[in-house]
Design an enzyme around this catalytic site. Structure first.
Site, short mmCIF file in Angstrom:
data_model
loop_
_atom_site.label_atom_id
_atom_site.label_comp_id
_atom_site.label_asym_id
_atom_site.label_seq_id
_atom_site.Cartn_x
_atom_site.Cartn_y
_atom_site.Cartn_z
N GLY A 90 0.83 -1.21 0.00
CA GLY A 90 0.00 0.00 0.00
C GLY A 90 0.86 1.25 0.00
O GLY A 90 2.08 1.19 0.19
N ARG A 93 3.98 6.01 1.78
CA ARG A 93 4.43 7.41 1.86
C ARG A 93 3.96 8.21 0.65
O ARG A 93 4.54 9.23 0.31
CB ARG A 93 5.93 7.48 1.97
CG ARG A 93 6.64 6.71 0.87
CD ARG A 93 8.07 7.05 0.86
NE ARG A 93 8.80 6.14 0.00
CZ ARG A 93 10.08 6.27 -0.26
NH1 ARG A 93 10.75 7.26 0.28
NH2 ARG A 93 10.69 5.43 -1.06
N ASP A 125 8.78 5.84 7.77
CA ASP A 125 8.45 7.11 8.40
C ASP A 125 7.56 7.99 7.52
O ASP A 125 7.27 9.12 7.86
CB ASP A 125 9.75 7.87 8.75
CG ASP A 125 10.63 8.06 7.54
OD1 ASP A 125 10.20 7.73 6.41
OD2 ASP A 125 11.77 8.55 7.70
N ARG A 176 3.86 13.88 -7.85
CA ARG A 176 3.87 13.02 -9.04
C ARG A 176 2.53 13.10 -9.75
O ARG A 176 1.50 13.35 -9.13
CB ARG A 176 4.07 11.55 -8.63
CG ARG A 176 5.32 11.26 -7.93
CD ARG A 176 5.65 9.78 -8.02
NE ARG A 176 4.78 8.91 -7.22
CZ ARG A 176 5.05 7.63 -6.98
NH1 ARG A 176 6.13 7.07 -7.50
NH2 ARG A 176 4.25 6.89 -6.25
N ASP A 252 4.56 -4.59 -7.25
CA ASP A 252 3.91 -3.37 -6.73
C ASP A 252 4.48 -2.13 -7.41
O ASP A 252 3.95 -1.03 -7.22
CB ASP A 252 4.07 -3.27 -5.21
CG ASP A 252 5.50 -3.45 -4.76
OD1 ASP A 252 6.08 -4.51 -5.04
OD2 ASP A 252 6.05 -2.52 -4.14
N ASP A 262 7.76 4.36 -9.87
CA ASP A 262 8.53 4.18 -8.64
C ASP A 262 10.04 4.12 -8.90
O ASP A 262 10.66 3.05 -8.83
CB ASP A 262 8.06 2.94 -7.86
CG ASP A 262 6.83 3.25 -7.01
OD1 ASP A 262 6.28 4.36 -7.16
OD2 ASP A 262 6.44 2.41 -6.19
#
Ligand code: AMP
Ligand code: MG
Length: 494
Positions: A90, A93, A125, A176, A252, A262
């Site tokens: 998922g 961030r 984080d 993005r 993913d 990504d």
């Protein structure tokens, strides 16, 4: 050209059932500043690039302020990471704000990457560091300049907030854009949970949102799978042609639209080495440059498996249809690659023996440690009747004779189709980039940016937006990489 307030946001993904995502609020970082912006990406949403310099834009894109119609959310997905299924990933961030419809009627989703924790952050984080965000910003826009399908980067904001990785770094938020951020893993999560109703809802959403024409097909879900197979095949072929290694081809990170998605420890080849592994955390070399074509198929097989319940109620029939769709991969990849390589060599016709001629060039480049980008670019300088013009490309080979031996046969092949220098040279320069985002170039821009000077990021962005143009004032960016380029280590940590 619109101001930020004039953009109209909606979020169709938010209208999917609740299991698809979690509503989230971004966690803004303090005192943000604009590090970089892409006027080309602005144009895609009709946004005036000057709007990004306003305090409203800064507040909005650091996540401190929502515009009407935005519904921030983190999407659920799963995926195969380095070959192993991970049941829940998922957006850990990334936060989807919503989508904008441009004047041409296309939709662009806007996502903040690094804007804080979400329910999917696991041990992370929720932040992204400036270093990797600059790399993603520049590479997104560079890929677009190369004509390779990719998510886009609207702008990049920095903050002095400390973020802990191997060292202390500072945080950043990348804005993005893509028509959709749905991944192969978005399908996998519902397949493995045996939530086939949600699987169907996702497929229907993707068809309606991104592939409306396929809804008319006899079997829309099969047509969807076939189209994703084709797009992925062409995408991977384009990576191979330009010498791009993605680095983390987990399912993913595979886009349902066939976009490069990504950007992590990616790399462009410097010296040609087919086994190049850009990700220093990839000890097995699973995602080595020359394994990308087979990994593309492996990942599509995961997607096909996840779509089985949509293909047919009968398991055997479903498997047959999936196999049928997957069989489209290799021909599409080989065709795109072979056509692309022929164009890179300036060949208009297809002759017997072309494969062998190309194979011998690549083999010589590998053994002679020739630079991938520059070999093809400088090959365009070759003239049929003037071997002296070979000098610059020849100099890229340790043993110059290795090039000469090949060039004799290449000239004969060019003559066999009546090739003429002027036309061939122009055509070759239009497909062989002069500028790619080499690791060391990104590194130089990152080091300057860490000192508060963003000018090199901006220069790279500008030059890489037109990678096929000469741009003699930026010759330094088209040079051979320095010795230290080999020592740069890029890992998953970002
Ligand atoms: P990646 O390998 O970057 O594609 O990320 C794999 C998964 O880890 C995704 O679910 C990401 O959202 C998550 N992730 C990566 N870095 C962080 C981070 N710093 N904080 C939270 N989640 C992260
Ligand atoms: Mg990812």
């Amino acid at each position: 050209m619109k101001s930020l307030q004039e953009l109209r946001f909606d979020n169709r993904f938010a209208r999917l059932p609740g299991v698809f995502y979690s509503p989230v609020r971004p966690t803004p970082m303090p005192d943000p500043y604009l590090v970089a912006a892409s006027p080309e990406a602005c144009a895609l949403i009709d946004l005036d690039p000057r709007a990004l310099r306003t305090p409203e834009a800064r507040d909005c894109f650091i996540g401190a302020r929502l515009l009407p119609g935005m519904q921030p959310l983190a999407a659920l997905y799963a995926g195969h990471q380095f070959g192993h299924y991970v049941p829940q990933l998922g957006d850990g961030r990334a936060i989807l704000l919503g989508e904008v419809r441009n004047q041409d009627g296309s939709f662009w989703e806007l996502q903040l990457k690094g804007a804080g924790l979400t329910p999917y952050s696991r041990d992370g984080d929720g932040r992204a560091v400036l270093r990797s965000s600059i790399r993603e910003f520049l590479c997104s826009e560079a890929m677009a300049g190369l004509g390779i399908p990719t998510t886009r980067a609207l702008c990049l904001l920095g903050s002095d907030e400390e973020v802990y990785r191997e060292q202390i770094e500072t945080g950043a938020v990348l804005v993005r854009m893509a028509p959709s951020f749905v991944r192969f893993g978005s399908f996998e999560v519902f397949f493995y949970r045996e939530q086939y109703r949600h699987l169907r809802e996702l497929a229907d959403y993707v068809l309606a949102h991104d592939y409306p024409a396929l809804r008319e097909a006899a079997h829309p879900y099969l047509a969807l799978l076939e189209e994703v197979v084709r797009r992925t095949a062409r995408l991977v072929a384009q990576w191979q042609l330009v010498g791009f290694a993605h680095g983390v081809l987990n399912t993913d990170n595979m886009s349902i639209l066939g976009l490069t998605l990504d950007y992590g420890p990616f790399g462009f080849l410097d010296r040609y080495d087919p086994g190049f592994v850009c990700n220093h955390s990839d000890h097995q070399g699973r995602y080595a440059f020359d394994r990308q074509p087979s990994i593309g198929l492996w990942n599509l097989t995961c997607l096909a498996q996840a779509m089985l319940p949509l293909l047919d109620e009968d398991g055997n029939r479903a498997a047959e249809l999936a196999q049928q769709a997957l069989r489209g991969y290799e021909p599409a990849l080989v065709e795109t690659w072979a056509d692309g390589m022929r164009a890179k060599l300036g060949l208009r016709e297809a002759h017997d023996g072309d494969r062998e001629l190309l194979g011998r060039l690549l083999d010589a480049m590998h053994r002679q440690q020739a630079d991938y980008t520059l070999t093809f670019r400088r090959l365009a300088d070759l003239r049929l009747d003037d071997p002296a013009a070979d000098g610059p490309v020849r100099d890229l080979f340790i043993e110059r004779e290795a090039f000469d031996a090949w060039a004799r046969d290449y000239r004969a092949r060019l003559r066999a189709e009546g090739s003429r220098d002027a036309g061939r040279q122009a055509a070759m320069r239009a497909v062989n980039p002069r500028y790619v985002l080499r690791n060391y170039l990104a590194q130089q821009a990152i080091e300057r940016a860490a000192r508060g000077d963003f000018s090199e990021v901006e220069r790279l962005r500008r030059v890489l937006a037109r990678p096929f143009d000469e741009q003699p004032e930026h010759d330094d960016l088209a040079a051979l990489p320095p010795e230290w380029a080999d020592q740069i280590s890029v890992s998953c940590s970002s």
